[in-house]
Write a protein that holds these residues in place. Structure first.
Motif, mmCIF file in Angstrom:
data_model
loop_
_atom_site.group_PDB
_atom_site.id
_atom_site.type_symbol
_atom_site.label_atom_id
_atom_site.label_comp_id
_atom_site.label_asym_id
_atom_site.label_seq_id
_atom_site.Cartn_x
_atom_site.Cartn_y
_atom_site.Cartn_z
ATOM 1 N N GLY A 194 -6.040 6.887 3.847
ATOM 2 C CA GLY A 194 -7.189 6.385 4.580
ATOM 3 C C GLY A 194 -7.424 7.214 5.820
ATOM 4 O O GLY A 194 -6.730 8.207 6.079
ATOM 5 N N THR A 235 -2.086 -5.195 -2.249
ATOM 6 C CA THR A 235 -3.413 -4.584 -2.227
ATOM 7 C C THR A 235 -4.425 -5.431 -2.982
ATOM 8 O O THR A 235 -4.081 -6.119 -3.956
ATOM 9 C CB THR A 235 -3.391 -3.179 -2.860
ATOM 10 N N ASN A 264 -1.151 -4.513 9.739
ATOM 11 C CA ASN A 264 -1.900 -3.568 8.908
ATOM 12 C C ASN A 264 -1.550 -2.138 9.294
ATOM 13 O O ASN A 264 -0.743 -1.897 10.201
ATOM 14 C CB ASN A 264 -3.409 -3.826 8.978
ATOM 15 N N ASP A 265 -2.168 -1.185 8.590
ATOM 16 C CA ASP A 265 -1.777 0.223 8.770
ATOM 17 C C ASP A 265 -2.057 0.746 10.167
ATOM 18 O O ASP A 265 -1.413 1.702 10.615
ATOM 19 C CB ASP A 265 -2.445 1.118 7.725
ATOM 20 N N ARG A 282 -0.803 -1.834 4.705
ATOM 21 C CA ARG A 282 -2.100 -1.602 4.067
ATOM 22 C C ARG A 282 -3.257 -1.778 5.052
ATOM 23 O O ARG A 282 -3.052 -2.114 6.218
ATOM 24 C CB ARG A 282 -2.267 -2.568 2.898
ATOM 25 N N SER A 283 -4.472 -1.603 4.551
ATOM 26 C CA SER A 283 -5.661 -1.752 5.380
ATOM 27 C C SER A 283 -5.888 -3.220 5.727
ATOM 28 O O SER A 283 -5.330 -4.130 5.082
ATOM 29 C CB SER A 283 -6.886 -1.218 4.640
ATOM 30 N N GLU A 284 -6.733 -3.461 6.710
ATOM 31 C CA GLU A 284 -7.047 -4.836 7.091
ATOM 32 C C GLU A 284 -7.762 -5.561 5.947
ATOM 33 O O GLU A 284 -7.540 -6.761 5.738
ATOM 34 C CB GLU A 284 -7.907 -4.854 8.353
ATOM 35 N N ASP A 285 -8.603 -4.848 5.187
ATOM 36 C CA ASP A 285 -9.270 -5.487 4.037
ATOM 37 C C ASP A 285 -8.236 -5.962 3.014
ATOM 38 O O ASP A 285 -8.371 -7.054 2.449
ATOM 39 C CB ASP A 285 -10.244 -4.507 3.382
#
Length: 426
Positions: A194, A235, A264-265, A282-285
């Motif tokens: 990302g 994920t 998150n990341d 991982r991402s916030e999403d």
């Protein structure tokens, strides 16, 4: 005959999904009644309106015996677990050497029985040496007390070897725990791909690595009929495959580590190695998606993925530092972030922390029902504090929550009706 009677409690019942004031009676280590009168001669414990819930069952704890006792011992892990409201630790076999023989498993059982103040249920390796070439003696290990079989983050790449191991495990009714991460895509990565990974110049792994590995494992579950638990689904892209597998009636459950639910990341920030985990943050999403999956029950279990690492292995450049974080003592207050954010109520939270792990392992605990073991945690969900990692009872203190503001203090922990932790109030 020991009798306890808890009064003025807020009973968190993950079976009935209720959160109500009441009382609880315990006799000889077993719950005997809810909201009954105090038995004559019972020791009365006034909970002062605090929450009384089943003790946490933490699936996937690493205790570094044998081989790396300086990182964590059964004594230190048991003390940390009790202070965190964890009454049962389900331990991983990724020790040095791995727990892949009945003799090694017997060593673990003896050490745990002698040293830990909470219950310990050991898992064993699925393949010898966790090398993915030859399956272990699953039947003998099961007879010796292994509750599940896993190679942890050493993913078996030889599908024929894995299919044979799953078929044999199915014939014995054994539970297999997998780590859905494609090892080829994951090799050398330390963060999730990302914008952040690019800006920091760190090698990343696509979230698709989780989806691809889960798809393979689901196909093997369908082929063999094995009982399978995915240790961490982190994920959004993996969730539809998990949902389809459950809808199709496959014997699959899933868990997630508390750090992927609450961080998150972006928390890696300036290469902070206490935030280096496997799989990476991982991402916030993705984080929001897996919180929803826990709330709906698609993801069954929340665990700490307690992985102690010493200072020397963490005080390195981010790419070279060891992965993992401790979590026994912070699992409950970190999980309560989801409650305070109005994402998951307390009964459903304790389904993921206590009841569902008990179901997974066919345990009678994880509930407040009559006849259940009196494995209990008393806690104040609203008590605020700033975590100081120097106060943790683990030998290793590699927590990403150092200096974090948390809410939720454990007041007391009971295992089989015996109090194993009591907070010293200031």
């Amino acid at each position: 005959m020991t009798q306890l009677h808890f009064i003025n409690a807020r009973l968190i019942d993950p079976v009935a999904l209720t959160d109500l004031p009441g009382s609880l009676t315990v006799q000889d280590g077993v719950v005997t009644a809810q909201d009954g009168p105090a038995p004559k001669g019972a020791k009365v414990i006034d909970c002062g309106g605090a929450c009384l819930a089943p003790g946490l069952i933490d699936v996937g704890v690493k205790v570094s015996e044998p081989g790396e006792r300086h990182k964590e011992s059964f004594r230190s892990a048991g003390a940390a677990a009790a202070a965190g409201g964890v009454t049962t630790m389900v331990t991983r076999p990724d020790t040095s050497p791995p727990i892949d023989t009945p003799e090694a498993l017997e060593f673990v059982r003896r050490r745990a029985s002698a040293e830990s103040i909470v219950r310990v249920l050991p898992m064993a390796a699925l393949t010898k040496g966790r090398l993915g070439h030859e399956m272990t003696e699953i039947g003998f290990l099961r007879d010796a007390g292994a509750v599940a079989f896993t190679d942890g983050d050493h993913v078996v790449t030889d599908t024929k070897v894995l299919s044979r191991a799953l078929t044999y495990a199915r014939s014995l009714g054994a539970l297999v725990i997998g780590h859905p991460q494609d090892p080829g895509l994951s090799a050398g990565a330390c963060v999730t791909t990302g914008k952040f990974a690019t800006l920091r110049g760190l090698p990343g792994v696509s979230p698709m690595a989780e989806r691809m590995a889960l798809d393979r494992d689901i196909a093997l579950i369908e082929m063999t009929g094995v009982r399978y638990h995915a240790d961490q689904i982190t994920t959004a892209r993996a969730l539809p495959a998990l949902e389809r597998a459950k809808r199709n009636g496959l014997a699959i459950t899933a868990g997630i580590g508390i750090h992927h639910l609450t961080l998150n990341d972006m928390d890696v920030a300036d290469y902070r190695t206490f935030f280096k985990l496997t799989p990476p943050l991982r991402s916030e999403d993705d984080r929001q998606a897996v919180i929803d999956a826990v709330a709906t029950g698609l993801i069954d279990i929340i665990c700490s993925m307690h992985t102690p690492q010493d200072e020397e292995s963490k005080r390195l450049p981010f790419e070279d530092a060891a992965s993992g974080a401790v979590g026994l003592q912070t699992l409950l207050p970190a999980a309560l972030r989801l409650y305070h954010d109005d994402r998951i109520d307390l009964p459903r939270l304790f389904r993921a922390l206590s009841l569902n792990p008990a179901h997974l392992l066919d345990l009678p605990s994880g509930r407040l029902s009559e006849g259940a073991p009196a494995d209990l945690v008393l806690f104040d969900p609203d008590a605020p504090f700033v975590l100081d990692r120097s106060t943790l009872l683990s030998k290793s203190r590699n927590t990403p929550f150092d200096g974090a503001r948390l809410q939720g203090r454990v007041i007391g922990t009971w295992v089989g009706g015996t109090r194993v932790f009591e907070r010293q109030m200031a």
